[in-house]
Design a protein around this motif. Structure first.
Motif, PDB file in Angstrom:
ATOM      1  N   LYS A   1    -130.663  62.406 -37.742  1.00  0.00           N
ATOM      2  CA  LYS A   1    -129.253  62.569 -37.401  1.00  0.00           C
ATOM      3  C   LYS A   1    -128.684  63.830 -38.048  1.00  0.00           C
ATOM      4  CE  LYS A   1    -126.449  58.999 -37.146  1.00  0.00           C
ATOM      5  NZ  LYS A   1    -125.524  57.878 -37.501  1.00  0.00           N
TER       6      LYS A   1
ATOM      7  N   THR B   1    -126.080  66.410 -39.843  1.00  0.00           N
ATOM      8  CA  THR B   1    -124.969  66.287 -40.785  1.00  0.00           C
ATOM      9  C   THR B   1    -124.272  67.630 -40.883  1.00  0.00           C
ATOM     10  OG1 THR B   1    -126.150  64.615 -42.088  1.00  0.00           O
ATOM     11  CG2 THR B   1    -124.268  65.697 -43.132  1.00  0.00           C
TER      12      THR B   1
ATOM     13  N   GLU C   1    -113.477  65.493 -37.637  1.00  0.00           N
ATOM     14  CA  GLU C   1    -114.286  64.383 -38.119  1.00  0.00           C
ATOM     15  C   GLU C   1    -114.463  63.318 -37.032  1.00  0.00           C
ATOM     16  OE1 GLU C   1    -113.879  60.697 -41.268  1.00  0.00           O
ATOM     17  OE2 GLU C   1    -112.770  62.550 -41.688  1.00  0.00           O
TER      18      GLU C   1
ATOM     19  N   SER D   1    -118.028  62.283 -35.314  1.00  0.00           N
ATOM     20  CA  SER D   1    -118.440  60.884 -35.403  1.00  0.00           C
ATOM     21  C   SER D   1    -118.730  60.311 -34.024  1.00  0.00           C
ATOM     22  CB  SER D   1    -117.356  60.057 -36.104  1.00  0.00           C
ATOM     23  OG  SER D   1    -117.722  58.695 -36.167  1.00  0.00           O
TER      24      SER D   1
ATOM     25  N   ASP E   1    -123.078  62.829 -38.681  1.00  0.00           N
ATOM     26  CA  ASP E   1    -122.503  62.524 -39.987  1.00  0.00           C
ATOM     27  C   ASP E   1    -121.723  63.729 -40.509  1.00  0.00           C
ATOM     28  OD1 ASP E   1    -123.567  59.989 -40.021  1.00  0.00           O
ATOM     29  OD2 ASP E   1    -125.310  60.537 -41.259  1.00  0.00           O
TER      30      ASP E   1
ATOM     31  N   GLY F   1    -121.206  58.496 -36.225  1.00  0.00           N
ATOM     32  CA  GLY F   1    -121.392  59.250 -37.456  1.00  0.00           C
ATOM     33  C   GLY F   1    -120.562  58.689 -38.588  1.00  0.00           C
ATOM     34  N   LYS F   2    -121.053  58.861 -39.806  1.00  0.00           N
ATOM     35  CA  LYS F   2    -120.335  58.428 -41.010  1.00  0.00           C
ATOM     36  C   LYS F   2    -119.781  59.663 -41.731  1.00  0.00           C
ATOM     37  CE  LYS F   2    -124.063  56.466 -42.460  1.00  0.00           C
ATOM     38  NZ  LYS F   2    -125.059  55.740 -43.304  1.00  0.00           N
ATOM     39  N   ALA F   3    -118.801  59.425 -42.586  1.00  0.00           N
ATOM     40  CA  ALA F   3    -118.206  60.527 -43.350  1.00  0.00           C
ATOM     41  C   ALA F   3    -118.195  60.180 -44.829  1.00  0.00           C
ATOM     42  CB  ALA F   3    -116.789  60.809 -42.875  1.00  0.00           C
ATOM     43  N   LYS F   4    -118.462  61.193 -45.667  1.00  0.00           N
ATOM     44  CA  LYS F   4    -118.344  61.015 -47.112  1.00  0.00           C
ATOM     45  C   LYS F   4    -117.886  62.322 -47.743  1.00  0.00           C
ATOM     46  CE  LYS F   4    -123.187  62.062 -48.300  1.00  0.00           C
ATOM     47  NZ  LYS F   4    -124.405  61.543 -48.975  1.00  0.00           N
TER      48      LYS F   4
END
Length: 446
Positions: free
Chosen positions: A45, A47, A66, A70, A75, A149-152
């Protein structure tokens, strides 16, 4: 194929007016995410890293990007306010798929923009930008919930970049004994640049370090150096360092209040490297680079070539020639052995290194270079005006060049965003430069 949205430095405009609106920016994130996912193939995936400057609209556009990424199954890592070159560096060192910067650089706060970096920390290839534009014309969908997708947040981005900048300064040198005024333009380097110079030993006085979302580039920074000049004199500092809103531009001021632009600093860095015994095969400037700088670089036995205006084109020609140094008078300075893109902090450290190693001031290092006066006149022309075929304009340019007798230059170029012709005349005499620019401008129908 002609780009519809991307300019020489991403997509830029006034916030709230197309294309800098939430809906388009979300679709842009989705389209870019689709392209990245496709290009990633079997490598997992994708990023992306998203950084921004200090504009109020950054919050809005960051959220829209974002969401788009996503929806495409990409990500996201968020690093908050961060210089453009920092995003390039972090994207490369963290082995990410791409970096995105939300910034309008030196523009006022009501403008904003989106620009991308590849996984290698340089500008996206034209082919990739065209893929994104093609994807923008397709309907926006969404991957299934399991593949969103994830976010951090990247919490140590600031410290990582500070250490990188410091690593570009010679280990055997320090800035002890120097008093510096650092102007961060209330922009993305407000929490970074002062620490870099302080940790290398300088006494640092900082201005332009209190962003409120609306004061970026407002009377401070590389595009408004008066505040820095005054502060350098007031503090009796050795040097003033001015960055712009996203910290990829640099202007310097010496203890006497003299301002040094990117053209002069480019020559200084090149000559310092040659004097240190390093190989400097060539230097890339632009069509606007001062003729005196070109002649001074060539006098050192170093090749010099001009690219179109824009650091993107400077970078392209550097790679084409396999050279390391290039830049613009505006202060975009590229040292490819130090970074993949223009970096105001890194460029300032190259100049400070030259000063420390030579034990000379800026004025002493540049005593052989006296810039030719340049007059730049912007003329708004009629929409249907074909300036390239105008016989009167051609005659006026030829007359000016004949009068200059090889001791100056005439450059006519059109703005890429509005019906403006930029008339530049460079001459050894300031009055001659002004007179010839006025004569040429006078024949352009308005």
């Amino acid at each position: 194929m002609t780009r519809q949205y991307f300019g020489t430095d991403g997509i830029r405009g006034e916030v709230g007016k197309f294309p800098i609106v939430p809906d388009f920016v979300m679709r842009l994130g989705y389209a870019a995410g689709q392209v990245l996912a496709k290009n990633a193939g079997t490598h997992g995936k994708p990023t992306v890293l998203i950084g921004k400057d200090t504009r109020l609209s950054g919050y809005l556009l960051e959220a829209a990007l974002e969401a788009g990424f996503s929806a495409a199954g990409v990500d996201v890592m968020l690093c908050g306010p961060m210089p453009t070159p920092a995003v390039a560096y972090l994207t490369r060192t963290l082995r990410l798929s791409a970096g995105v910067v939300i910034s309008a650089s030196h523009n006022p706060y009501h403008d904003n923009g989106i620009k991308f970096f590849s996984a290698h920390g340089d500008k996206l290839d034209d082919a990739v930008e065209l893929q994104i534009e093609a994807a923008l014309n397709e309907p926006m969908n969404c991957v299934d919930s399991a593949h969103l997708g994830k976010a951090k947040r990247l919490d140590d981005a600031t410290g990582r970049y500070i250490e990188f900048c410091k690593s570009t300064f010679p280990n055997h040198l320090s800035l002890h004994g120097l008093k510096l005024v650092v102007d961060c333009a209330h922009g993305a380097a407000y929490h970074i640049a002062p620490h870099v110079f302080h940790e290398l030993g300088a006494e640092v006085v900082s201005i332009g370090i209190h962003p409120n979302g609306k004061n970026i580039n407002d009377g401070v920074g590389a595009t408004a150096p008066k505040a820095l000049i005054e502060k350098v004199k007031e503090e009796k500092a050795d040097l003033g360092i001015a960055l712009d809103g996203d910290a990829d531009r640099l202007q310097l001021v010496d203890a006497h209040g003299r301002l040094f632009n990117g053209d002069e600093l480019l020559y200084l860095i090149a000559k310092a490297r040659k004097d240190a015994g390093e190989s400097v095969k060539g230097v890339v400037g632009t069509l606007m680079t001062n003729l005196a700088v070109e002649k001074a670089i060539q006098a050192e036995g170093i090749q010099f070539e001009r690219a179109k205006v824009g650091d993107r084109y400077v970078l392209e020609k550097l790679k084409e020639n396999n050279w390391q140094l290039g830049g613009e008078g505006s202060g975009h300075l590229i040292c490819l052995d130090k970074h993949t893109t223009g970096d105001g902090i890194v460029a300032a450290l190259q100049v400070l290194s030259a000063m420390k190693q030579s034990q000379q001031s800026l004025a002493e290092l540049l005593e052989k270079v006296t810039l030719f006066p340049q007059t730049l006149t912007n003329v708004r022309y009629q929409q249907d005006y074909d300036w390239k075929s105008d016989a009167k304009l051609k005659e006026a340019v030829e007359h000016a060049e004949k009068e200059l007798k090889g001791t100056g230059r005439v450059l006519i170029r059109a703005s890429g965003t509005e019906p403006l012709l930029r008339v530049m005349v460079e001459a050894q005499n300031s009055q001659q430069s002004k007179d010839l620019a006025q004569k040429i401008a006078a024949v352009i129908p308005v």
